[in-house]
Structure formats: C-alpha cells, structure tokens
Scaffold this motif. Sequence first.
Motif, PDB file in Angstrom:
ATOM      1  N   VAL A 188       0.823  -1.205   0.000  1.00 53.98           N
ATOM      2  CA  VAL A 188       0.000   0.000   0.000  1.00 53.98           C
ATOM      3  C   VAL A 188       0.862   1.262   0.000  1.00 53.98           C
ATOM      4  N   SER A 189       1.891   1.277   0.844  1.00 54.98           N
ATOM      5  CA  SER A 189       2.726   2.474   0.939  1.00 54.98           C
ATOM      6  C   SER A 189       3.532   2.692  -0.334  1.00 54.98           C
ATOM      7  N   GLN A 190       4.011   1.619  -0.976  1.00 56.02           N
ATOM      8  CA  GLN A 190       4.770   1.768  -2.218  1.00 56.02           C
ATOM      9  C   GLN A 190       3.890   2.301  -3.341  1.00 56.02           C
ATOM     10  N   SER A 220     -12.459  -4.544  -8.000  1.00 55.20           N
ATOM     11  CA  SER A 220     -11.988  -3.188  -7.753  1.00 55.20           C
ATOM     12  C   SER A 220     -10.479  -3.112  -7.968  1.00 55.20           C
ATOM     13  N   ILE A 221      -9.976  -1.900  -8.204  1.00 55.24           N
ATOM     14  CA  ILE A 221      -8.553  -1.707  -8.468  1.00 55.24           C
ATOM     15  C   ILE A 221      -7.765  -1.960  -7.192  1.00 55.24           C
ATOM     16  N   ALA A 222      -6.719  -2.790  -7.299  1.00 60.67           N
ATOM     17  CA  ALA A 222      -5.929  -3.169  -6.134  1.00 60.67           C
ATOM     18  C   ALA A 222      -5.133  -1.973  -5.625  1.00 60.67           C
ATOM     19  N   GLY A 223      -4.830  -2.015  -4.332  1.00 59.07           N
ATOM     20  CA  GLY A 223      -4.079  -0.923  -3.730  1.00 59.07           C
ATOM     21  C   GLY A 223      -4.975   0.000  -2.930  1.00 59.07           C
ATOM     22  N   PRO A 224      -4.415   1.045  -2.397  1.00 55.25           N
ATOM     23  CA  PRO A 224      -5.211   1.976  -1.592  1.00 55.25           C
ATOM     24  C   PRO A 224      -6.191   2.765  -2.452  1.00 55.25           C
ATOM     25  N   LYS A 225      -7.277   3.177  -1.839  1.00 59.99           N
ATOM     26  CA  LYS A 225      -8.285   3.957  -2.558  1.00 59.99           C
ATOM     27  C   LYS A 225      -7.737   5.318  -2.984  1.00 59.99           C
ATOM     28  N   ILE A 226      -6.692   5.770  -2.308  1.00 67.48           N
ATOM     29  CA  ILE A 226      -6.107   7.068  -2.661  1.00 67.48           C
ATOM     30  C   ILE A 226      -5.498   7.039  -4.060  1.00 67.48           C
TER      31      ILE A 226
END
Length: 362
Positions: A188-190, A220-226
Amino acid sequence: MAKVKKAFFCKNCGFEAPKWLGRCPSCGEWNTFTEEIIARESGSVAANAAGPLPAAKPQRVGDIRESEHRRIDVGNGEVNRVLGGGMVPGSLILVGGEPGIGKSTLSLQIALAANGLKTLYVSGEESAEQIKMRAGRIGIGNDECLIYPETLLENIVRQIGEHRPDLVVIDSIQTIYTDLLDSSAGSVSQIRECAATLLKYAKSTGTSIFIIGHITKDGSIAGPKILEHIVDVVLQFEGDSNNIYRILRGIKNRFGATFEIGVFEMLDSGLRSVDNPSEILLTHYEEPLSGIAVGASADGVRPYLIEVQALVSGAAYGTPQRSTTGYDTKRMNMLLAVLEKRVGFKLAQKDVFLNIAGGLKV
C-alpha cells in the motif's frame, strides 16, 4: 537517526491501523493486514529529476489565466471517445481490468500509434524481447517509442527526465517501488508513494502518463483507494477474457464525462475498435425466440441496441432463485414486485434469470 515508524495496512482496501487486526473494519475481509515500515527521506524523486520547481503564489480568481487544454490524439478512436476527445497534456490515466483482458496490448498500441509523440514504455512485468514480439504481432511501427524494462522508480524518473517523452506508459504500478520506503513492491505504501511521485512529475513537466493497475478478486482496483483519487482519469476494462469483445468504461474523468464507453474486439493483431456496438450485442435478432427482447440504450452521445434474455420457471426448491448477469439484482427484484402487485403476475414461487447479451452492464 529518526525513529522507524511502522503501521499495518489492509492489502484489500488499504485501510491503515496502528496494530494488527484480524478483520478489516473498512472492507470486512479477514487476515489481510500486513506490517510495513514507513521511512521517508528528505526530498522528492520528481523534484530531483525535474529540477527545482517554482514556488506557487496565491492569486485572485479573476487574475488566473485560463489556458486551453490541447487534446492529443492517441491514435485510437474509441480511447479518444472515452477520454472526452483526446488526452490532455500532463494528465495521469489509470487503466484497470482482469488479467489477460488486454490492458498491456491496448497500452502498447497507444504507445506505438501515438501521432508524432515521443513515448516511453516502462515494463516491470515483461522483458524487452516479449514486448518486441507483441509489437511485431500488432504490426504498428513507431521509431519514437522507447522500451525500458525497469522497476525502480528513481531510475524510471531519471530516464524520463533525460529523454523528455510526451507520453509515458507504466506497466504496472504494482511492480514499481522506490528506495525511500523499505516495504516490498505492490504494498500500500509503495503504490501510494510511487503514484504521488508520478503525479508531481506529470503536473510539473506536462508529461502524460498511462498507469496500468491490477484489480482484486471482487473487481476493484488493487491498492489503496487514494490511488484512484490521485489520478485524473480511471478507465476500467470489462468483459469476459474468454470472449473476444472488450468494453472500456470511464469511471472517473476530470477532463470530460464518465458515461462514454469504448468497444473493442480482441484479434490476433491486437484490439480493433468497434464503431457499431449493436452488431455484437444482438445475437438472435433474426430468430423469433421467446424470452428475448431488444431495447435501445445510450452511453454518452452514442445509442446502441441491447439484447435482454430472460427465463422464468417454477421454483424447484422452496426459495426461488433470482440471478442476473449485467444487471442489478436488487432492481430486478423491485421490478418483479411491481409486476406482481400492479399487473397480477404470480412470480413469488418462480425462478427468474436475466442476462444482458454481449457482456454489457446496464
């Protein structure tokens, strides 16, 4: 030395928590929290590559000069339609979809067919030989397209600053990582840090960037919603990978409407644009079959005909089944309740199956 900060992130939705949790309070998934080390250094990758950026000053609304955004033809009519007439310089575009649906093929076609644009195709999943084989199969030649297999963000931004391309394709954001963080690629942070760095560089230099993103099991698109909040445009590839037809839908667009769709046909030579979607959405329009109805719908300025296939039969078990493909199940239940209450149809003990032909969602 600064104290190392640690946090726990949900791999499904990106929710951050100070300690490990068994169940994510945001998405409800179990055992998805992983520990990541957050360590930031002073300075930004984009700022180091693009040079010192001028400091912005507050301005009155009336004093701001509105510059006309020149739309760039990406060499594909359906993609231009979904983007709202073309690509805006300095925009960050995210493309997501199922594995094998054609994200890399479409991105390579755009990179090779860009009219007079100098493009840089960054691949973190494939080698240069694999991309060369796909380019030969597509059959589009562009001497201005540069292929660069790399996963380190610092090297990618350095090459972008050296060659100054007009269009950059990142395949994919889950394989890119930066040395500023100690976590692995795809975390997530990367993803958040790499996307923010690419956004700063795109806005400061006017370089348009295409980003390919993976999706989770629920679509849904992987990773954080940001990640979806950072980018300017979010495009979603829909359709069955076993079917030859693909639908490109705009979920978010800061420079145009989001109700336009692009229809493609997957061939050996790549994705072919389909100008008339009705020819693929109607499968039995010449046969008088029961349970099939044809209706007109519109996405954007282009109308098309859709084929609705329905089946109503007696419930074999106590609870009737209600199944839909390409349509909202709750809305179908509401329509069935209206038909039973106002029209008099006895549907309480009936199985109802509804399908939209062609893999389209309406």
